[in-house]
Design a protein around this motif. Sequence first.
Motif, short mmCIF file in Angstrom:
data_model
loop_
_atom_site.label_atom_id
_atom_site.label_comp_id
_atom_site.label_asym_id
_atom_site.label_seq_id
_atom_site.Cartn_x
_atom_site.Cartn_y
_atom_site.Cartn_z
N ILE A 158 0.70 -1.22 0.01
CA ILE A 158 -0.12 -0.07 0.00
C ILE A 158 0.74 1.27 -0.11
O ILE A 158 0.42 2.06 -0.38
N SER A 159 2.10 1.18 0.37
CA SER A 159 3.17 2.37 0.52
C SER A 159 3.13 3.01 -1.10
O SER A 159 3.42 4.17 -1.30
N TYR A 160 3.42 1.99 -1.92
CA TYR A 160 3.53 2.48 -3.24
C TYR A 160 2.41 3.39 -3.83
O TYR A 160 2.43 4.25 -4.73
N GLN A 161 1.33 2.87 -3.67
CA GLN A 161 -0.06 3.67 -3.81
C GLN A 161 -0.10 4.97 -3.10
O GLN A 161 -0.32 6.05 -3.89
N LEU A 162 0.33 4.91 -1.80
CA LEU A 162 0.31 6.11 -1.12
C LEU A 162 1.24 7.11 -1.58
O LEU A 162 1.06 8.39 -1.62
N GLU A 163 2.52 6.72 -1.92
CA GLU A 163 3.34 7.74 -2.47
C GLU A 163 2.99 8.24 -3.84
O GLU A 163 2.91 9.49 -4.22
N GLU A 175 7.91 3.33 6.86
CA GLU A 175 7.76 2.39 5.42
C GLU A 175 6.39 2.52 4.93
O GLU A 175 6.35 2.22 3.79
N VAL A 176 5.67 3.98 5.39
CA VAL A 176 4.64 4.34 4.73
C VAL A 176 4.66 5.85 4.86
O VAL A 176 5.05 6.47 5.94
N PRO A 177 4.35 6.87 3.95
CA PRO A 177 4.19 8.30 3.94
C PRO A 177 3.57 8.75 5.28
O PRO A 177 2.56 8.16 5.51
N LYS A 178 4.15 9.62 5.69
CA LYS A 178 3.27 10.44 6.64
C LYS A 178 2.33 11.19 6.15
O LYS A 178 2.71 12.52 5.77
N LEU A 179 1.05 11.05 6.16
CA LEU A 179 -0.08 11.78 5.77
C LEU A 179 -0.89 12.11 6.66
O LEU A 179 -0.85 11.59 7.55
N GLY A 187 -6.38 -1.54 -1.58
CA GLY A 187 -5.04 -1.60 -1.29
C GLY A 187 -4.06 -2.68 -1.76
O GLY A 187 -3.03 -2.67 -1.61
N ASP A 188 -4.88 -3.48 -2.46
CA ASP A 188 -3.98 -4.75 -3.27
C ASP A 188 -3.86 -4.47 -4.37
O ASP A 188 -3.43 -5.35 -5.37
N LEU A 189 -3.54 -2.97 -4.90
CA LEU A 189 -3.19 -2.84 -6.15
C LEU A 189 -1.73 -2.24 -6.49
O LEU A 189 -1.34 -1.51 -5.37
N PHE A 190 -1.01 -2.20 -7.43
CA PHE A 190 0.10 -1.48 -7.63
C PHE A 190 0.01 -0.51 -8.97
O PHE A 190 -0.40 -1.13 -9.96
N TYR A 191 0.23 0.63 -8.91
CA TYR A 191 0.37 1.62 -9.94
C TYR A 191 1.15 2.72 -9.83
O TYR A 191 1.65 2.91 -8.55
#
Length: 219
Positions: A39-44, A75-79, A114-118
Motif C-alpha cells: 500500500i505504500s507505493y499507492q500512497l506515494e 515504511e509508509v508516507p506520513k500523510l 489496497g491490493d493494487l500497484f500503480y
Amino acid sequence: MKYELKAVISGGGLGERIKEITGSLIPKSLIKVTDKPLISYQLEALYQNNISGVYISFQTDWQIQIFKQFVRTGEVPKLNYIFGKHKYGHQLNLFKDKKVYQFLNNSDFIWTVGDLFYSDSLIKKLIAKGVRNNSICCTYMKGGDGFIPHTPIFFKNEVLNLIKNESKNENPSADRLLSNISKIKTLDTVKSVGLIDMNTIVEFNKIKKLLDHDYQTNK
C-alpha cells in the motif's frame, strides 16, 4: 480557492488468494514487497498528486495498528490519515461508515483498494481527465467480456448519495454503482497501463521484479 482532493482506500482483507504469503490473515495491502508494504507505493503515488488527506479502512484494530507502525518506521508516507473499519466483503462496505462522509465533506476524491500497484502517472491521468471533463473517471482493464471498470476511480463529490445508497445493499457492487452514476453524470475512462491487481503469487513476483529493476536502475 485551492482545489482539494482526498482519497478513500479499502485496505482490509484476509489475503486468502495468496495464502502462501499472507497465511490467510494479513491483508494483501500490508504485505511487504521489496522493502515496503504494498500500500505504500499507492500512497506515494497519491502523495505525488497532492492528495490532502486519506481515509483508510481495515477490518480489525490490529490491522490498523500494523499500518500505524509502518508510518512510525517510515515504511509508509506520513500523510493526514483517518482510520475506519469495515466488515469482510465487498470493498464498498467501507462507505457504510458515516465517518467517510464527514471526512470527505465537499471534496472530490479518489477511491481505490489496497491490493493494487500503480504509478503516479496513472493517478495524474485519472485526475486530469475527471477535472477537465467534470466527470467520474475510472480505470479499465481487459477482461473476459472486453474491458471492465476498475479502481482507482475519480469521483465528483456530488455522487456521494448514490455511493451511500449502493453501500446499503447487502452485496454492494461497484459495477452497478458506476452504471447508476452514468445515468446522471459523464463516465470517462483511462487505460490502466502499469496497474497490477495482486491476486496471485505470479502478480506478486511481477510487482517485485518491477521494483527490483527500478531499485537497481536508480542505485
